[in-house]
Write a protein that holds these residues in place. Sequence first.
Motif, PDB file in Angstrom:
ATOM      1  N   GLN A   1      52.701  37.111  56.860  1.00 39.96           N
ATOM      2  CA  GLN A   1      51.541  36.247  56.661  1.00 39.96           C
ATOM      3  C   GLN A   1      50.411  37.000  55.967  1.00 39.96           C
ATOM      4  O   GLN A   1      49.730  36.451  55.084  1.00 39.96           O
ATOM      5  CB  GLN A   1      51.071  35.697  58.013  1.00 39.96           C
ATOM      6  N   GLU A   2      50.196  38.285  56.384  1.00 38.84           N
ATOM      7  CA  GLU A   2      49.141  39.066  55.738  1.00 38.84           C
ATOM      8  C   GLU A   2      49.454  39.262  54.252  1.00 38.84           C
ATOM      9  O   GLU A   2      48.571  39.163  53.384  1.00 38.84           O
ATOM     10  CB  GLU A   2      48.999  40.428  56.434  1.00 38.84           C
ATOM     11  N   ALA A   3      50.742  39.545  53.939  1.00 29.03           N
ATOM     12  CA  ALA A   3      51.113  39.720  52.518  1.00 29.03           C
ATOM     13  C   ALA A   3      50.910  38.420  51.734  1.00 29.03           C
ATOM     14  O   ALA A   3      50.422  38.425  50.591  1.00 29.03           O
ATOM     15  CB  ALA A   3      52.561  40.185  52.420  1.00 29.03           C
ATOM     16  N   ASP A   4      51.268  37.307  52.370  1.00 29.76           N
ATOM     17  CA  ASP A   4      51.059  36.018  51.690  1.00 29.76           C
ATOM     18  C   ASP A   4      49.583  35.763  51.442  1.00 29.76           C
ATOM     19  O   ASP A   4      49.182  35.259  50.369  1.00 29.76           O
ATOM     20  CB  ASP A   4      51.655  34.895  52.540  1.00 29.76           C
ATOM     21  N   MET A   5      48.776  36.138  52.494  1.00 28.87           N
ATOM     22  CA  MET A   5      47.333  35.925  52.308  1.00 28.87           C
ATOM     23  C   MET A   5      46.802  36.789  51.173  1.00 28.87           C
ATOM     24  O   MET A   5      45.992  36.338  50.350  1.00 28.87           O
ATOM     25  CB  MET A   5      46.590  36.243  53.606  1.00 28.87           C
ATOM     26  N   LYS A   6      47.269  38.055  51.123  1.00 26.30           N
ATOM     27  CA  LYS A   6      46.832  38.925  50.027  1.00 26.30           C
ATOM     28  C   LYS A   6      47.283  38.378  48.682  1.00 26.30           C
ATOM     29  O   LYS A   6      46.554  38.403  47.681  1.00 26.30           O
ATOM     30  CB  LYS A   6      47.366  40.333  50.237  1.00 26.30           C
ATOM     31  N   MET A   7      48.523  37.905  48.635  1.00 22.00           N
ATOM     32  CA  MET A   7      49.000  37.333  47.375  1.00 22.00           C
ATOM     33  C   MET A   7      48.192  36.108  46.975  1.00 22.00           C
ATOM     34  O   MET A   7      47.855  35.916  45.779  1.00 22.00           O
ATOM     35  CB  MET A   7      50.478  36.956  47.506  1.00 22.00           C
ATOM     36  N   GLU A   8      47.826  35.280  47.947  1.00 21.30           N
ATOM     37  CA  GLU A   8      47.011  34.106  47.633  1.00 21.30           C
ATOM     38  C   GLU A   8      45.657  34.534  47.089  1.00 21.30           C
ATOM     39  O   GLU A   8      45.134  33.962  46.129  1.00 21.30           O
ATOM     40  CB  GLU A   8      46.841  33.238  48.886  1.00 21.30           C
ATOM     41  N   GLU A   9      45.078  35.574  47.761  1.00 22.08           N
ATOM     42  CA  GLU A   9      43.777  36.053  47.295  1.00 22.08           C
ATOM     43  C   GLU A   9      43.890  36.592  45.872  1.00 22.08           C
ATOM     44  O   GLU A   9      43.036  36.323  45.004  1.00 22.08           O
ATOM     45  CB  GLU A   9      43.250  37.139  48.233  1.00 22.08           C
ATOM     46  N   GLN A  10      44.946  37.369  45.610  1.00 16.79           N
ATOM     47  CA  GLN A  10      45.107  37.924  44.274  1.00 16.79           C
ATOM     48  C   GLN A  10      45.374  36.825  43.233  1.00 16.79           C
ATOM     49  O   GLN A  10      44.879  36.874  42.096  1.00 16.79           O
ATOM     50  CB  GLN A  10      46.249  38.952  44.266  1.00 16.79           C
ATOM     51  N   LYS A  11      46.154  35.817  43.639  1.00 17.72           N
ATOM     52  CA  LYS A  11      46.364  34.678  42.730  1.00 17.72           C
ATOM     53  C   LYS A  11      45.045  33.977  42.438  1.00 17.72           C
ATOM     54  O   LYS A  11      44.770  33.579  41.297  1.00 17.72           O
ATOM     55  CB  LYS A  11      47.357  33.688  43.348  1.00 17.72           C
ATOM     56  N   PHE A  12      44.231  33.831  43.493  1.00 17.38           N
ATOM     57  CA  PHE A  12      42.947  33.170  43.295  1.00 17.38           C
ATOM     58  C   PHE A  12      42.077  33.972  42.327  1.00 17.38           C
ATOM     59  O   PHE A  12      41.424  33.428  41.415  1.00 17.38           O
ATOM     60  CB  PHE A  12      42.245  33.004  44.647  1.00 17.38           C
ATOM     61  N   GLU A  13      42.093  35.337  42.510  1.00 18.34           N
ATOM     62  CA  GLU A  13      41.303  36.167  41.609  1.00 18.34           C
ATOM     63  C   GLU A  13      41.851  36.089  40.176  1.00 18.34           C
ATOM     64  O   GLU A  13      41.085  36.049  39.192  1.00 18.34           O
ATOM     65  CB  GLU A  13      41.323  37.614  42.103  1.00 18.34           C
ATOM     66  N   MET A  14      43.179  36.067  40.026  1.00 20.68           N
ATOM     67  CA  MET A  14      43.754  35.954  38.674  1.00 20.68           C
ATOM     68  C   MET A  14      43.390  34.621  38.024  1.00 20.68           C
ATOM     69  O   MET A  14      43.058  34.563  36.814  1.00 20.68           O
ATOM     70  CB  MET A  14      45.272  36.103  38.734  1.00 20.68           C
ATOM     71  N   ASP A  15      43.431  33.550  38.818  1.00 22.78           N
ATOM     72  CA  ASP A  15      43.035  32.252  38.266  1.00 22.78           C
ATOM     73  C   ASP A  15      41.573  32.275  37.830  1.00 22.78           C
ATOM     74  O   ASP A  15      41.199  31.719  36.773  1.00 22.78           O
ATOM     75  CB  ASP A  15      43.256  31.158  39.298  1.00 22.78           C
ATOM     76  N   LYS A  16      40.765  32.946  38.686  1.00 18.54           N
ATOM     77  CA  LYS A  16      39.350  33.026  38.343  1.00 18.54           C
ATOM     78  C   LYS A  16      39.151  33.793  37.049  1.00 18.54           C
ATOM     79  O   LYS A  16      38.396  33.380  36.151  1.00 18.54           O
ATOM     80  CB  LYS A  16      38.609  33.700  39.503  1.00 18.54           C
ATOM     81  N   LEU A  17      39.883  34.952  36.953  1.00 26.77           N
ATOM     82  CA  LEU A  17      39.782  35.734  35.725  1.00 26.77           C
ATOM     83  C   LEU A  17      40.321  34.958  34.519  1.00 26.77           C
ATOM     84  O   LEU A  17      39.781  35.050  33.392  1.00 26.77           O
ATOM     85  CB  LEU A  17      40.552  37.058  35.892  1.00 26.77           C
ATOM     86  N   ARG A  18      41.406  34.228  34.777  1.00 31.79           N
ATOM     87  CA  ARG A  18      41.973  33.451  33.665  1.00 31.79           C
ATOM     88  C   ARG A  18      40.976  32.379  33.169  1.00 31.79           C
ATOM     89  O   ARG A  18      40.816  32.148  31.971  1.00 31.79           O
ATOM     90  CB  ARG A  18      43.282  32.801  34.094  1.00 31.79           C
ATOM     91  N   ARG A  19      40.286  31.723  34.143  1.00 31.31           N
ATOM     92  CA  ARG A  19      39.292  30.713  33.747  1.00 31.31           C
ATOM     93  C   ARG A  19      38.144  31.358  32.989  1.00 31.31           C
ATOM     94  O   ARG A  19      37.657  30.808  31.986  1.00 31.31           O
ATOM     95  CB  ARG A  19      38.776  29.984  34.996  1.00 31.31           C
ATOM     96  N   GLU A  20      37.741  32.545  33.487  1.00 31.36           N
ATOM     97  CA  GLU A  20      36.662  33.229  32.778  1.00 31.36           C
ATOM     98  C   GLU A  20      37.106  33.601  31.348  1.00 31.36           C
ATOM     99  O   GLU A  20      36.339  33.482  30.377  1.00 31.36           O
ATOM    100  CB  GLU A  20      36.250  34.489  33.550  1.00 31.36           C
ATOM    101  N   MET A  21      38.362  34.063  31.235  1.00 36.05           N
ATOM    102  CA  MET A  21      38.848  34.427  29.909  1.00 36.05           C
ATOM    103  C   MET A  21      38.934  33.195  29.014  1.00 36.05           C
ATOM    104  O   MET A  21      38.591  33.255  27.795  1.00 36.05           O
ATOM    105  CB  MET A  21      40.219  35.098  30.029  1.00 36.05           C
ATOM    106  N   GLU A  22      39.344  32.054  29.558  1.00 38.70           N
ATOM    107  CA  GLU A  22      39.394  30.830  28.756  1.00 38.70           C
ATOM    108  C   GLU A  22      37.994  30.429  28.316  1.00 38.70           C
ATOM    109  O   GLU A  22      37.775  29.980  27.172  1.00 38.70           O
ATOM    110  CB  GLU A  22      40.054  29.718  29.567  1.00 38.70           C
ATOM    111  N   GLU A  23      37.050  30.591  29.263  1.00 30.44           N
ATOM    112  CA  GLU A  23      35.677  30.267  28.879  1.00 30.44           C
ATOM    113  C   GLU A  23      35.200  31.181  27.754  1.00 30.44           C
ATOM    114  O   GLU A  23      34.535  30.748  26.809  1.00 30.44           O
ATOM    115  CB  GLU A  23      34.759  30.392  30.102  1.00 30.44           C
TER     116      GLU A  23
END
Length: 1071
Positions: free
Chosen positions: A516-538
Amino acid sequence: MLVQKAKHPATYFSHFLKQVILILMSAEMSTQVDLVKSPELSSISKAINSTETPVKEKHARRIILGTHREKGAFTFWSYALGLPLHSSAILSWKFCHVLHKVLRDGHQNSLQDCMRHHSSIVETGVMWGNLRDRHGYGQLVSLYAKLLITKMEFHTKHAEIRTNLEATDEVFERTVGTDINNVFQLTVEVFDYMDAELRVAEGVLRQLNTSIAISTMTSGQCRLAPLIQVIQDCSHLYHYSVKLLFKLHACLPADTLQGHRDRFLDQFHSLKTFFNKARDMLYFKRLIQIPRLPDSPPNFLRASALAEHVKPMVVIPDEEEPEEPEDDDPEPLIDVSEAPQPSMAPQPQVDIFDQAFGPPNNGFDDRDLQIESLKRELELLRAELERIKGEAQRYITQLKSQINSLEAELEEQRVQKQRALLENEQLRMELEATRRRNAEHESQQSLFSEAEKRSQATEQRYTKLKEKHAELVSNHAELLRKSADTVKMLSATQQTQEEVERTKQQLAFEVERVRQEADMKMEEQKFEMDKLRREMEEKNAEMARIRSALETNTKADQEKSSSLAALQVEKERLMRSVSEKEAELSAARHAHQLKESSLQQERLNREEHLQQKLLEEQFSLLQGTVTEAESIIQDALAKLDDPLHIRCTSSPDYLVSRAEATLGSIDKVKAGHSDYLKNMNDASGLLRALTQFSHLTADTIINGSATAHMAPTDHADRLTENCRGCANKSLEFLRELKSKASLRSADPAAIRAVVQKILRLAQDLRPKGADVGKEELGDLVDKEMASTSAAIEEAVRRIDEMMNQARRDTEGVKLEVNERILFSCTDLMQAIRMLVIASTDLQKEIVEGERGAATIKEFYARNSRWTEGLISAAKAVGWGATQMVDSADKVVLHTGKYEELIVCSHEIAASTAQLVAASKVKADRNSKKLGSLQQASRHVNEMAAKVVASTKTGQEQVEEKDTMDFSGMSLIKLKKEEMESQVKVLELESQLESERLRLGELRKKHYEHYGVPLDTAAAATAAQDNGLRAPSPSPAPGPAAPPSPKPSKPALLKKPALASKPHLPPKAGFR
């Protein structure tokens, strides 16, 4: 010589100065030795000497102050141990006097220091008690040493009481306590203490008379001086003994304390005589005020006399001794202090010396240098001397501690030696007492007659059987304990399994949590990547807008170009951050995978370890159970060749039941073995089966051997051989179970074959009863049970009629007694009815469970002996109910005796027990109806006891007891009545003895009517205690006793019809 001195003045001065230095050093060392030697040692040496004079008070006072200064008596004993006590009785007497003062007035630690030298004081007293000296001090020293030993032991045991015996009432009451045994013991110890004091006083006064001349002479005063301490001790001991005796008389009867009162009376008169004689002596008048005791001792039988008791007070005047010239410490001849300097020497001598040997022309001389160097050497020597003194003092302290430890060890060894001597003496006295008892026993044995010898032989046989029974009981108890241990081990194994399950659950929970902790970390990292991806698109969109602006506006200034470059740099930075995040995400995934794989591997390893541990524990439990089973069967095998086992017998029916049970246990062992091979993690089923198998197999072997003792020779040999083979096969099977190599191939089929042979031989040995009337047995059982129920119903009806009649004819106490007796009889009849119903239900269950395809009559015919026992028991119950109703009717009508009703109650209890035993023979041990029958039997016993209790209570209420008033009789009349009462007692005792003989003959005739020889009956009674039934007698007119799994019950015998008294064998409890 003078010329030489004149020629070499420097040399002469050097020698002279060295001699002066040596004199100074010796004087200083002697002064230091005098300082080390304390005034206490000087006082000890002056107080304890061989001069026949009393000890001076100032020396004793210095010694006592020295004990308080050093908090103990170490210095005193260090000097006293060197005294030649064995050479002079006067020296020993004065030593005892000083020691008494030290114990009384010295420091409290002096008692422990004196106890270390307990043996030395004892040896001194014993030696002078065996010698005779010309002054007569030897016997006095012996008595004084015993007094000191008694004093030291008393105060060591009762540390709350100080050695000067001064204690407040609260301290004394706390020491005495509330336990009357402690008070009694303390009183005896105080008496012993007082006896020791009085013996010393009597010994001194015996050697002196009361004349003034003797008490004023130094020889008389040397003897009388210790009596001052004796008087002080005796006054306190007298007061304590009075208080203790009043306390004892308040708790114990006066007759018990007669010895204490006599002993106190003797001590009172002795003490009073001693005080009166001492009061008349001139020596004591200026040293001590002796109290006066009352004219008569206290009356301890009157509690109020304690208030009249006055504590005797001894007063020591404060008058000081006249000061004598002090010659103890002479002044040193040479002053070795460092205050005087060479400059303070007499001036004229220095001038003369200078004039004679001074330097020429008042010039400088090298003698001054020599003087200075010698002074420095002197200072160095003094420092060295101080260092040597310090080391010597340290060595002395170490040696003293070693000496103390060695003395303590020596004292401990002496105490152990004394204890060993006491134990040896006690053992010797016990041996002498045993020898005397043996001699008395042998003398009494010689008076026995030939008839007593035959009785002893019978008693010996009975004793052997009882010992065998006790051995079997102890073996059974040991086996039960071992079985309990096995159950505990099984429970521990189950706990281990539960722990493994909990560990598995915990590991699974841990893995799930990590996942569960690994999944949570992966979710957090996915969220950060999505955020970075949105920033890069902007940013890309913004760059697109900038490019369009650049395309539309080619004339942009340099600032927009620089902003474009900055945006490009920001894009590159964002791209690098995205790549870094992706690298971190991949590293996290890799770490998670590694951690998950390590946890999985650890969990697998732990499960394998626990599984292996569980397998080893299960196999160790199996080995322990197999070992115990081997010991049980080996013990049973040893019984086959045991000479004491030859007298044990058993019936073929009981052997059949044991063999059938053993066959069932073999099936359970086989099933448990197969289950264990399928699942080696759980050996509980096999362990339970092996425990039951070992006990039943051993029981079959023992009972088979016992049955062979009463069987024909051919059958006996075959039965014994099969029992031995059963034991050998069982041991072989158990050995296979102990080894992992042969565990899977172990098979109990060979044991089953041997047990089946034993079963067939036991069935062949069963007695063949008569076939006449067997077809009517089934009907007869139902008929007897129905008649028993009818008899009980009739008894209840008659009791109701008697109840109504008693209410009409009687009143008051008699009505109350009759109602209580009849109510208890009614309750007993109801309990018997429930017992008969429970027995009928259990009988039906037995028939339905065991008859198979046969009919009920065929089942009863096949088990004719059991059926006849059941019929006999039912008849006995019905006859007992009828007899009880008749006896109750007679008691209510006042024509019968209460004792008849009590005997009937006992007879009904025995008959119901016979019915229960007959019903339990073929019942299943786990049957619910058997439990109901046992509960009904216990209820019958309780109701029978209630009938007996109500009968005895009613008898006490109804019978009038005459008051015994002999106040008006004369002495002759009382004597005559006493003789008549004795004659009546003798007549009643003779009648009682005759009735007992008659009862014994009736029981013998009872056995003869039944056809049982007396020897066989006695053997059967004895065999019941050994757990084995005697062989059944030859067929008699009545039915034989059925086999019972509980042979301690009396044999079931057939009873006649209800109209006559059944012939029952005598109960074991009335033999």
